[in-house]
Design a protein around this motif. Structure first.
Motif, PDB file in Angstrom:
ATOM      1  N   VAL A 166       0.848  -1.080   0.165  1.00 55.10           N
ATOM      2  CA  VAL A 166       0.044   0.041   0.107  1.00 55.10           C
ATOM      3  C   VAL A 166       0.928   1.367  -0.194  1.00 55.10           C
ATOM      4  N   ARG A 167       1.727   1.396   0.926  1.00 66.02           N
ATOM      5  CA  ARG A 167       2.611   2.856   1.093  1.00 66.02           C
ATOM      6  C   ARG A 167       3.466   2.538   2.282  1.00 66.02           C
ATOM      7  N   GLU A 215       4.662   4.540   5.481  1.00 66.27           N
ATOM      8  CA  GLU A 215       4.399   5.709   6.387  1.00 66.27           C
ATOM      9  C   GLU A 215       5.498   6.254   7.602  1.00 66.27           C
ATOM     10  N   TRP A 223       3.127  10.514   4.445  1.00 69.49           N
ATOM     11  CA  TRP A 223       3.242   9.401   3.474  1.00 69.49           C
ATOM     12  C   TRP A 223       3.313   9.909   1.861  1.00 69.49           C
ATOM     13  N   ARG A 224       3.366   9.116   0.958  1.00 71.16           N
ATOM     14  CA  ARG A 224       3.431   9.482  -0.339  1.00 71.16           C
ATOM     15  C   ARG A 224       2.450   8.450  -1.071  1.00 71.16           C
ATOM     16  N   GLU A 225       1.562   8.935  -1.913  1.00 69.94           N
ATOM     17  CA  GLU A 225       0.706   7.972  -2.752  1.00 69.94           C
ATOM     18  C   GLU A 225       1.533   7.805  -4.200  1.00 69.94           C
ATOM     19  N   GLY A 226       1.419   6.635  -4.785  1.00 69.91           N
ATOM     20  CA  GLY A 226       1.787   6.315  -6.084  1.00 69.91           C
ATOM     21  C   GLY A 226       3.141   7.240  -6.489  1.00 69.91           C
ATOM     22  N   GLU A 243       3.229  10.393  -6.516  1.00 67.26           N
ATOM     23  CA  GLU A 243       3.509  11.616  -5.934  1.00 67.26           C
ATOM     24  C   GLU A 243       4.940  12.150  -5.668  1.00 67.26           C
ATOM     25  N   ARG A 302       2.096  13.632   1.786  1.00 66.22           N
ATOM     26  CA  ARG A 302       0.770  13.714   2.570  1.00 66.22           C
ATOM     27  C   ARG A 302       0.822  13.876   3.957  1.00 66.22           C
TER      28      ARG A 302
END
Length: 180
Positions: free
Chosen positions: A31-32, A34, A55-58, A60, A64
């Protein structure tokens, strides 16, 4: 509003790379990553923490961030056990730390890097905790109609797949291990 429930298990894990590979082979999906800071407050019952995370998504390039107040109750026994909790989104985490710190007192903070994976309804956390080392944690979030036995079976399957021996189980929160 009633508390959410999960069945969780925490274990020391000296080789997170091996655990990651085993989880992936078992069908878990990444997922990611954190970075979390959990500030623990004194509470009359259970535990109370404010979790701040980035965290960062994909793909990005910008981080965030978010914060949540989490009161929870869980027994301090080894192996898989039930946890009851609430998650309350927090808009101003620094102000809340100051207010709760003044009212309740701060026990201390736990800082960690958490790699989050999912398998069915089970969150797999590969944690590197400052001052403690590396751990794996499973949280089988109870779905409507799911029995405790089904959640325990999923956690047990992951424990076996990742090769986590009963002797490596941790019955308490990271805050307790740090002596907070």
């Amino acid at each position: 509003m009633s508390a959410a429930r999960n069945i969780e298990l925490k274990a020391r894990c000296p080789d997170l790379a091996a655990a990651r590979a085993a989880a992936e082979r078992h069908g878990a999906r990444f997922v990611r990553v954190e970075h979390q800071r959990d500030t623990f407050f004194h509470a009359r019952t259970g535990r109370l923490k404010l979790r701040e995370r980035t965290w960062r998504e994909g793909q990005e390039t910008e981080d965030r961030s978010g914060a949540e107040l989490i009161p929870y109750e869980r027994s301090d026994t080894g192996g898989a056990r039930e946890s009851r909790y609430h998650v309350v989104p927090v808009i101003e985490p620094q102000a809340l730390v100051a207010a709760l710190g003044a009212a309740l007192g701060i026990r201390g903070a736990v800082v960690k890097r958490r790699e989050l994976w999912m398998w069915h309804n089970v969150r797999i956390h590969l944690d590197e905790v400052e001052g403690l080392g590396s751990f794996v944690e499973f949280e089988a979030v109870m779905l409507p109609g799911e029995t405790d036995a089904e959640a325990h079976a999923r956690v047990a399957a992951l424990q076996a797949t990742l090769g986590l021996a009963d002797a490596s189980m941790v019955p308490v929160a990271y805050a307790d291990l740090l002596g907070l």
